[in-house]
Each structure stands twice: as C-alpha cells, then as structure tokens.
Enzyme design. Structure first.
Site, PDB file in Angstrom:
ATOM      1  N   ASN A   9      68.857 -35.795 -84.625  1.00 40.73           N
ATOM      2  CA  ASN A   9      68.787 -37.200 -84.222  1.00 40.73           C
ATOM      3  C   ASN A   9      70.156 -37.571 -83.651  1.00 40.73           C
ATOM      4  O   ASN A   9      71.102 -37.766 -84.411  1.00 40.73           O
ATOM      5  CB  ASN A   9      68.445 -38.052 -85.462  1.00 40.73           C
ATOM      6  CG  ASN A   9      68.492 -39.531 -85.166  1.00 40.73           C
ATOM      7  OD1 ASN A   9      68.536 -39.956 -84.013  1.00 40.73           O
ATOM      8  ND2 ASN A   9      68.485 -40.337 -86.229  1.00 40.73           N
ATOM      9  N   TRP A  10      70.225 -37.633 -82.328  1.00 37.59           N
ATOM     10  CA  TRP A  10      71.532 -37.858 -81.694  1.00 37.59           C
ATOM     11  C   TRP A  10      72.014 -39.301 -81.837  1.00 37.59           C
ATOM     12  O   TRP A  10      73.163 -39.594 -81.591  1.00 37.59           O
ATOM     13  CB  TRP A  10      71.457 -37.486 -80.213  1.00 37.59           C
ATOM     14  CG  TRP A  10      71.235 -36.021 -79.948  1.00 37.59           C
ATOM     15  CD1 TRP A  10      71.058 -35.024 -80.884  1.00 37.59           C
ATOM     16  CD2 TRP A  10      71.183 -35.373 -78.667  1.00 37.59           C
ATOM     17  NE1 TRP A  10      70.889 -33.810 -80.258  1.00 37.59           N
ATOM     18  CE2 TRP A  10      70.963 -33.997 -78.892  1.00 37.59           C
ATOM     19  CE3 TRP A  10      71.286 -35.829 -77.346  1.00 37.59           C
ATOM     20  CZ2 TRP A  10      70.861 -33.079 -77.848  1.00 37.59           C
ATOM     21  CZ3 TRP A  10      71.180 -34.913 -76.310  1.00 37.59           C
ATOM     22  CH2 TRP A  10      70.973 -33.555 -76.555  1.00 37.59           C
ATOM     23  N   LYS A  11      71.112 -40.205 -82.183  1.00 35.80           N
ATOM     24  CA  LYS A  11      71.460 -41.634 -82.317  1.00 35.80           C
ATOM     25  C   LYS A  11      72.070 -42.143 -81.018  1.00 35.80           C
ATOM     26  O   LYS A  11      71.683 -41.700 -79.949  1.00 35.80           O
ATOM     27  CB  LYS A  11      72.371 -41.857 -83.531  1.00 35.80           C
ATOM     28  CG  LYS A  11      71.790 -41.245 -84.806  1.00 35.80           C
ATOM     29  CD  LYS A  11      72.481 -41.690 -86.052  1.00 35.80           C
ATOM     30  CE  LYS A  11      71.827 -41.035 -87.258  1.00 35.80           C
ATOM     31  NZ  LYS A  11      72.365 -41.489 -88.527  1.00 35.80           N
ATOM     32  N   HIS A  96      63.423 -45.331 -88.546  1.00 36.77           N
ATOM     33  CA  HIS A  96      64.724 -44.912 -89.073  1.00 36.77           C
ATOM     34  C   HIS A  96      65.387 -46.095 -89.777  1.00 36.77           C
ATOM     35  O   HIS A  96      65.246 -47.235 -89.342  1.00 36.77           O
ATOM     36  CB  HIS A  96      65.614 -44.404 -87.925  1.00 36.77           C
ATOM     37  CG  HIS A  96      66.846 -43.719 -88.449  1.00 36.77           C
ATOM     38  ND1 HIS A  96      67.942 -44.424 -88.861  1.00 36.77           N
ATOM     39  CD2 HIS A  96      67.123 -42.409 -88.661  1.00 36.77           C
ATOM     40  CE1 HIS A  96      68.851 -43.562 -89.315  1.00 36.77           C
ATOM     41  NE2 HIS A  96      68.372 -42.335 -89.193  1.00 36.77           N
ATOM     42  N   GLU A  98      68.266 -47.177 -89.757  1.00 31.85           N
ATOM     43  CA  GLU A  98      69.144 -47.994 -88.892  1.00 31.85           C
ATOM     44  C   GLU A  98      68.313 -48.982 -88.077  1.00 31.85           C
ATOM     45  O   GLU A  98      68.768 -50.085 -87.787  1.00 31.85           O
ATOM     46  CB  GLU A  98      69.991 -47.070 -88.002  1.00 31.85           C
ATOM     47  CG  GLU A  98      71.073 -46.379 -88.831  1.00 31.85           C
ATOM     48  CD  GLU A  98      71.484 -45.001 -88.337  1.00 31.85           C
ATOM     49  OE1 GLU A  98      71.180 -44.650 -87.181  1.00 31.85           O
ATOM     50  OE2 GLU A  98      72.102 -44.270 -89.141  1.00 31.85           O
ATOM     51  N   GLU A 168      64.934 -40.093 -96.051  1.00 33.82           N
ATOM     52  CA  GLU A 168      66.362 -40.263 -95.789  1.00 33.82           C
ATOM     53  C   GLU A 168      66.924 -41.373 -96.674  1.00 33.82           C
ATOM     54  O   GLU A 168      66.797 -42.553 -96.352  1.00 33.82           O
ATOM     55  CB  GLU A 168      66.578 -40.650 -94.321  1.00 33.82           C
ATOM     56  CG  GLU A 168      66.072 -39.617 -93.340  1.00 33.82           C
ATOM     57  CD  GLU A 168      66.822 -39.712 -92.015  1.00 33.82           C
ATOM     58  OE1 GLU A 168      67.406 -38.701 -91.619  1.00 33.82           O
ATOM     59  OE2 GLU A 168      66.839 -40.792 -91.411  1.00 33.82           O
ATOM     60  N   SER A 214      73.405 -36.618 -94.290  1.00 36.28           N
ATOM     61  CA  SER A 214      74.570 -35.744 -94.436  1.00 36.28           C
ATOM     62  C   SER A 214      74.201 -34.284 -94.685  1.00 36.28           C
ATOM     63  O   SER A 214      74.871 -33.573 -95.439  1.00 36.28           O
ATOM     64  CB  SER A 214      75.498 -36.260 -95.537  1.00 36.28           C
ATOM     65  OG  SER A 214      75.948 -37.565 -95.231  1.00 36.28           O
ATOM     66  N   GLY A 235      71.670 -35.895 -88.385  1.00 38.50           N
ATOM     67  CA  GLY A 235      72.389 -36.837 -87.528  1.00 38.50           C
ATOM     68  C   GLY A 235      73.686 -36.217 -87.026  1.00 38.50           C
ATOM     69  O   GLY A 235      73.704 -35.451 -86.061  1.00 38.50           O
ATOM     70  N   GLY A 236      74.780 -36.532 -87.700  1.00 38.05           N
ATOM     71  CA  GLY A 236      76.117 -36.101 -87.260  1.00 38.05           C
ATOM     72  C   GLY A 236      76.212 -34.632 -86.888  1.00 38.05           C
ATOM     73  O   GLY A 236      76.768 -34.272 -85.840  1.00 38.05           O
TER      74      GLY A 236
HETATM   75  P1  PGA Z   1      73.411 -37.923 -90.888  1.00 35.12           P
HETATM   76  O1  PGA Z   1      72.177 -38.779 -90.323  1.00 35.12           O
HETATM   77  O2  PGA Z   1      72.981 -36.490 -90.867  1.00 35.12           O
HETATM   78  O3  PGA Z   1      74.545 -38.214 -89.954  1.00 35.12           O
HETATM   79  O4  PGA Z   1      73.668 -38.420 -92.281  1.00 35.12           O
HETATM   80  C1  PGA Z   1      70.856 -38.436 -90.618  1.00 35.12           C
HETATM   81  C2  PGA Z   1      69.923 -39.426 -89.974  1.00 35.12           C
HETATM   82  O5  PGA Z   1      70.224 -40.622 -89.994  1.00 35.12           O
HETATM   83  O6  PGA Z   1      68.871 -39.047 -89.437  1.00 35.12           O
END
Ligand code: PGA
Length: 251
Positions: A9-11, A96, A98, A168, A214, A235-236
């Site tokens: 997930n590149w966000k 998600h 967010e 998540e 994470s 994500g990251g």
């Molecule tokens: P993260 O994000 O791996 O940076 O914690 C995961 C996500 O929000 O899908």
C-alpha cells in the site's frame, strides 16, 4: 485452498516517475517469490495507468487504494470503481483506517464502495482494525466484529470469493509497533470464526486474511507462520522493492 498474498500500500507516496521505477523494481525481483504467493501493488490513482503498463503481463497485480461510493456524475475529485477498473487494475483497497479516520469513511459508505467495486469486476481488500483506545479498553474483538458485520455481512458467500480481509490494528500502522504474532493470530482466528458463523466453514477457510501494521522483513516470518495469517498489507516497507520482496520471501 486460500491464497497467500503480499500487497504493498503505497499510500500518498512517490511521484509518477518514482512509482514507475518502484513497480519496475518489484517486477524485476518477483520471480524469486514462490509461485503460490500473490503480489499486489496498490498505488495512488494517478499512478494506475503507467504502473499498469509496467506490471501488465507479469505476476504482479495492481490495486487502487480507494474508490468512490457513487457510480458516476457530479462528484468533483472522486474516482469511480469503473474508472479504476478501466486502468487495468484488478483490485482496490477499501476501508483503510486512514480513510476512516481522516476522510469520514463509514461502514455504510463502505458497503456502497464494495458493491460498486465488485460490480465493476474489481476484487477488494477490506481493512478492519481497532485503535489504541479500543485495544486498551479490551474492545478489539467487538470493534472488528462490528466492522465485519456492518460491511461483509451485506454480501453473499459467492461475493466473498472476491474479497480479502486485512486486519490492521491502527496503533501498529506506521508506528514501528507491530502486533505480536500471538496478538495478530488471535484476531485473525476470531475473524475466521465470525466468517464461518455467517457464511459457513468453506467461505471462512477460503478467505485470505492479511495482517497490516509495521510489517517488515524482520518480523514477517513469525507473523506469516501463524495458521490464520495469510500474508500482509504493507505500508512503509512497500516503498523499497527489496523490503517488499523480502517480506514476500518470508513464507
Ligand atoms: P505500515 O502501514 O506497514 O506502514 O504500518 C500498513 C498499512 O497501513 O497498510
């Protein structure tokens, strides 16, 4: 037999040229990953067309990070499920945390989004998860159960074949604070039980449930070794092809 999946997930990261390079780097190393593991990159809307050109014809599948809760029309700034599908993307992430937290995405809106995604031939990664306050109050099972009932129970067993669940915990997203393998497995097993109770054992058994929060090459092995954790939503660590592939090599 349910599929194992690692989805990035590149966000809201990377420019289009940077995203194209990242996708190329993922494709370049994708052959190292065992054939049974699905690889997905979820990119910003602006990147879908050019990244489709990179991943098309490879084993790497393409996803959006969201889509609109309306079919089409006067909704300035929105991107419909049909538009996403027309780029060549096969997937969209929905719900998600967010989106829920910063953009007022409710379970009601999510039902509309999932309906439109499926109607347009997209598969869905539906995110659920509790925040820190809910976890500390011991309400995590209840919160996740309600999210699943409100959204997934509006769909049929047949439609569940096009839906992946991503658990998540909000307190683990982007914080470096991963849920322990035990904490994650406990909820994943519970999600599967909730699905079994409503859709039957077969659907529960066939549904891919991803962990997100994470997840990185150093902790993916322990997480993915759990019986009910079928992969990750990353994500990251998905912003570096080597880390993303490193995670996919952790099965
Ligand atoms: P993260 O994000 O791996 O940076 O914690 C995961 C996500 O929000 O899908």
């Amino acid at each position: 037999m349910r599929k194992k999946i690692v989805a990035g997930n590149w966000k809201m990261n990377t420019t289009v040229p940077e995203g194209v390079e990242l996708a190329k780097a993922v494709v370049a190393r994708s052959a190292e990953v065992p054939a049974g593991v699905g690889l997905i990159v979820a990119t910003p809307f602006t990147h879908l067309c050019p990244v489709a050109g990179v991943v098309g014809g490879t084993r790497v599948e393409l996803s959006a990070e969201n889509c609109a809760d309306k079919e089409k029309g006067a909704y300035t700034g929105e991107v419909s499920a049909a538009m996403v599908a027309s780029t060549g993307a096969q997937w969209t992430i929905l719900g998600h945390s967010e989106r829920r937290q910063y953009y007022g995405e409710t379970d009601e809106k999510l039902v509309e989004k999932v309906k439109l995604a499926l109607a347009n031939g997209l598969k869905v990664i539906l995110c659920v998860g509790e925040n820190l306050e809910e976890r500390e109050a011991g309400r995590h099972f209840e919160v996740v159960k309600t999210q699943i009932e409100n959204v997934l129970f509006q769909f049929t067993a047949e439609e569940m074949a096009s839906i992946v669940v991503a658990y998540e915990p909000v307190w683990a997203i982007g914080t470096g604070k991963t849920a322990t393998a035990g904490q994650a497995e406990e909820i994943h097993a519970c999600i599967r039980q909730i699905l079994a109770g409503h859709f039957g054992a077969q659907v529960a058994d066939d549904t891919t449930i991803l962990y997100g929060g994470s997840c990185k090459p150093s902790n993916a092995k322990e997480l993915f070794a759990q019986p009910d954790i079928d992969g990750g939503l990353i994500g990251g660590a998905a912003l570096k092809a080597d880390d993303f592939i490193g995670i996919a090599l952790s099965f």
